[in-house]
Structures are given as structure tokens and as C-alpha cells.
Design an enzyme around this catalytic site. Sequence first.
Site, mmCIF file in Angstrom:
data_model
loop_
_atom_site.group_PDB
_atom_site.id
_atom_site.type_symbol
_atom_site.label_atom_id
_atom_site.label_comp_id
_atom_site.label_asym_id
_atom_site.label_seq_id
_atom_site.Cartn_x
_atom_site.Cartn_y
_atom_site.Cartn_z
ATOM 1 N N HIS A 184 53.662 62.974 67.242
ATOM 2 C CA HIS A 184 55.007 62.164 67.675
ATOM 3 C C HIS A 184 55.583 61.067 66.568
ATOM 4 O O HIS A 184 57.056 61.382 66.149
ATOM 5 C CB HIS A 184 54.983 61.513 69.022
ATOM 6 N N ARG A 287 66.688 76.523 69.615
ATOM 7 C CA ARG A 287 65.609 76.468 70.781
ATOM 8 C C ARG A 287 66.574 76.492 71.863
ATOM 9 O O ARG A 287 67.468 75.592 72.251
ATOM 10 C CB ARG A 287 64.805 75.285 70.713
ATOM 11 N N ARG A 323 66.142 81.574 68.949
ATOM 12 C CA ARG A 323 64.775 82.042 69.416
ATOM 13 C C ARG A 323 65.012 81.953 71.192
ATOM 14 O O ARG A 323 65.371 81.210 71.615
ATOM 15 C CB ARG A 323 63.665 80.924 69.328
ATOM 16 N N GLU A 412 53.832 83.331 64.506
ATOM 17 C CA GLU A 412 53.123 82.320 65.146
ATOM 18 C C GLU A 412 51.448 82.705 65.094
ATOM 19 O O GLU A 412 50.987 81.824 65.373
ATOM 20 C CB GLU A 412 53.867 81.663 66.241
ATOM 21 N N ARG A 446 47.758 71.317 68.948
ATOM 22 C CA ARG A 446 48.494 70.517 68.126
ATOM 23 C C ARG A 446 48.816 69.291 69.077
ATOM 24 O O ARG A 446 49.654 68.329 68.506
ATOM 25 C CB ARG A 446 49.757 71.197 67.654
ATOM 26 N N CYS A 483 60.522 77.818 59.812
ATOM 27 C CA CYS A 483 61.349 77.030 60.665
ATOM 28 C C CYS A 483 60.512 75.869 61.176
ATOM 29 O O CYS A 483 60.907 75.263 62.352
ATOM 30 C CB CYS A 483 61.952 78.033 61.498
#
Length: 551
Positions: A184, A287, A323, A412, A446, A483
Site C-alpha cells: 500500500h 480494470r 481486462r 499472470e 502479495r 501493465c
Amino acid sequence: MSALSGVGVGRGIAAAKVLKMPEPLAPPGDEPLAADADAELGRVRAALAEVADELTARAVAAGGDAQQVLEAAALMAQDPAILDDVQARLAAGTNAERATWDAYAGFRDLLAQMGGYMAERATDLDDVAQRVVARLRGVAAPGVPQSDQPFILVARDLAPADTATLDLEKTLALVTQDGGPTSHTAILARSKSLPAVVGVVGLLAAVADGQRAIVDAKAGTVVLDPDDASVAAAEAERASRTTAASAPITEGALADGTKVPLMANVGSPEDAPAAIALGAEGVGLFRTEFLFLGASSAPTVEAQTEAYTELLQGFAGKKVVARVLDAGADKPLAFLNDAHEENPALGLRGIRALRATEQILRDQLTALANAQRATGAELHVMAPMIADHEETAYFVALGRELGLTHVGAMAEVPSIAVLADQVLEAADFVSIGTNDLTQYTLAADRQLGSVAGFQDPWHPAVLRLIKLLGDAGAAAGKPVGVCGEAAADPALAVVLVGLGATSLSMSASALADVRAELLTVTLDEARARAARALTAKSAAEARQLASHPAG
């Protein structure tokens, strides 16, 4: 003069005195309730109201995205379920501070178990709990220290409620002991164009309040007690970098003229104006989840068409890569997949979840095709979490059936890199999402702080997978973009181009730094840096090898 190392965010530099975030309050003791339960409930009720009012006032003053973060925190202080829990604990004989602490901890654990976005909200709950307990104790709540002079903020980590209201006139840089390049704090630093170094081992023990320091994000270092000459050099470099960042906006390119389109990652049509103002040449990642998250049912084709059309109109004549819905794991949607999974990150998510509820996918592709026809934009559409040729062929065929002209895959999952040549037989393009690619390659969640050190796209295993994709794209004559957050790291952006990336997409605030960095190298030099990074045995060594000239 000594130096600490971590993961740099951006390429900025700052010199100033350090201010440390206070450590969190110690947990309350287990002493039994000594006062009247009703009276103590009144004290807790008052403390909750005061914290809610304080957060609401800060929200109004902050505005923008910060306002939404703080308003959400204020609601957490007003949640009647919290007060009911506290009341039950008081009735059982628990003291007020402990009852409040444990009530919030229960809700926090519930959110943390959900993972992803909801786990991030658990951090907000911790912050609210600290503020309420501080009120009950009659002490100041931990938070960003106030200062009349510019300073470097040092912390274990930063809560969203703190970062949302940072005074950017006074806060020159951020340094944290915890977190990684996709934490963050790192994302905030990029969005605010603040120099930052995160994941600095031993930071809090090594640094004292008021100590002078130089934070160099490009080098990933924090120099303590620098001499006057070093400070002067840092200030001069800061001025130089500020000038470079404000240089006239040009198309992304290398020093030899090789074009590298620089695009923006956006989450809603409202993000478009700011991205364009900062020089985005298009959208590398749109997104579409904003229409779905928080909804009790999937949005209609008409509602989606309207939203997608609005975004495409904002980027008229430019390339936009959308996406389709990426849900599951950290973004659960009951109407998409309500099955309980012990390990949802490895479950029915991305393209798998969409295939299981194909009508939702068909409706979304139909709406995207409608928006393309309405605007004439150069729309590219990709699916998340594609693993192999079969999934690629399925999605491409469905997209073609519903009227889309450019259909591709998001890389991914490591398997897509291993099978990149097969995937590119079917796909029109591939776009690499480095956040998840890193997570799955190194088996490191993550969102989990304990393995943040593994969540580093500089890791040579990740770089080698990216090279497989780049090579396959070049052989097939098809574009392979990046990206993920990695593209926002100027030094890594150079390496990505050297590995075969044909475009880079990032937070719009990172465009200037990346644009400036690309102009310092030729394609041959970028390839040489990439080749050296591929020989590394760790992420840290890859950074080092890529930062120095050959020889």
C-alpha cells in the site's frame, strides 16, 4: 555517515530530518471491570462518536480518494455491531479498553481471513481501534507526526487513514521497515510522486527522530547523518529531477528513437482526464471491476455499455486495453462464484470463474463491443489468469463471435510464459501482469507481509519468464506489453523493454519518471542491461547488475 538499503519506489531523492511514526499503543491489560458496566459503555460510545467525527472532518478536508478512505474508516467507528460486541464483553466483566480492543480484533480477523481487498480493510480497523482506545486512555492516538518543517517520514508501515491525509508540502519522502514494491505504501508513493524506500530491514532501530537523512529512491538507499556536501548534492539532484519531470510531454521512446508507448492503468472513466493530462498515450489496463464490486448482481449490458463508452470517448483515437472481470480470490463476488474455497487464489478465479458463469462474460464482451462500435476506439480486450493455449483459444473465439477485433491474454500464471509460443498462435496480443506473475512464480501472497521480500518483480525467475513472452511475441510479430506495477519502476522499465516489452502501462503519476529514464538508453543498451539482470541470482543482484554499465 552510514547507509541502509531497501526497495526504492520511483526515482526521486530528498534530504531532510527524520520524523518517526509513533509505535502502536500496547494492548490493554486483562484487569477485570472495576466500574459500572453501563457507565463504561457510555464512555466507549462517546469515544466511538468522537473518533467517527474526527475521521469525518478529516475526510471532508482531504477530498478526493482520501475522502473515501476516511469516510469508510468513520463508518467502522459507527458500526453498531462493534458496540454490541463491546457491550457483551463489558457485561461479562471485561474492562472497557480490553473489550473495545477485542471487539475490533474479532472483526479484523474475519476480514483478514477473506484476503486481498478485505484484508486491507483489516488494517483500517486496526487504526480505528487504536484511535478509540487512545480516547479511552486520554492519550494522543498514534498517527503521522505534525511538523512546521519538511521531513522524511519513517514508519514500520502506514495505514491507509494516515497516508490518505499526508501533507505533501511537508512530507518529502517515505521510508518503511515493512512492505514491498506492491505494498500500500509503495502504491501511494507512486500515486503521489513521493520518493520512497520500503522493506528496509532494521530501520526503526537504526534511525532516530530528528536525525538527518537522504532518501534516494532510484538507488534504494537511506543515507544517515550525511555530510553537508552530500546534502547539497542531493538537493541539486532533486531540483534536476523535478525539472526533468516537468519537461514537455513527448511520446515514449528510447534515446535512439525506438518507440515505447507509455500507457496508463485506470480503474474507472473518471481516471481518464488526469491520465491524459500526464501524457498517457492510451490505456494499457482498464480494470472493469468497478461496475461489479459491491454489487448484488451483475450489471446489465446497457449499464456496462454506457460506462465503457464514456471511457473510450475520453481516449478517442488512442489504444485502450480492457481486462474483463477479474474476480475471485481477493475480489469475491457471490453472483459469480459463491463456492467456499480453502485456497481461492489457486481456485476458481479470473477466466476460470467467467467460464463457469459464461453469461456474465458474454454480457461483458457484448457491452465492450457495443462501446467500440459507438466510439470507433482502438479497443483491445484481454482475459485475466490465462494459463495455456486452450483457454486462450476459447476466449479469443468468444470475443470474435461477439464482435471484438483485438482479443488477447493477460500473462499472470507462469505456465503462459512457458507456453508463450502456443498462446500467441491464438492471441492477438499478450499483456503481462507482473504483480500476479511474481506472486505465483515465487509462491508469495502479495497481500502477506511475512513474504513481502519475495514479492519483487526484479527476481531473475520473473525476468526469465518475461523474456520467454517477449521472445515469443517478437517471433509471432505480435505485441507483448507490461501493465503491472513493475512498469512504474523506471530502472525496471528499461529492463522490461530490453526483454521484449513493446509497451508499458502504469499509474499515470509514474509516466514522467519512466519517460525520462527511457530517454537515457538505446535499445541495444536496454537489451544489455536485461541480459545482465537475467544472470543474477537474486532480485537485489539483478537491480545492481542492471544499474551499471557493462564491463
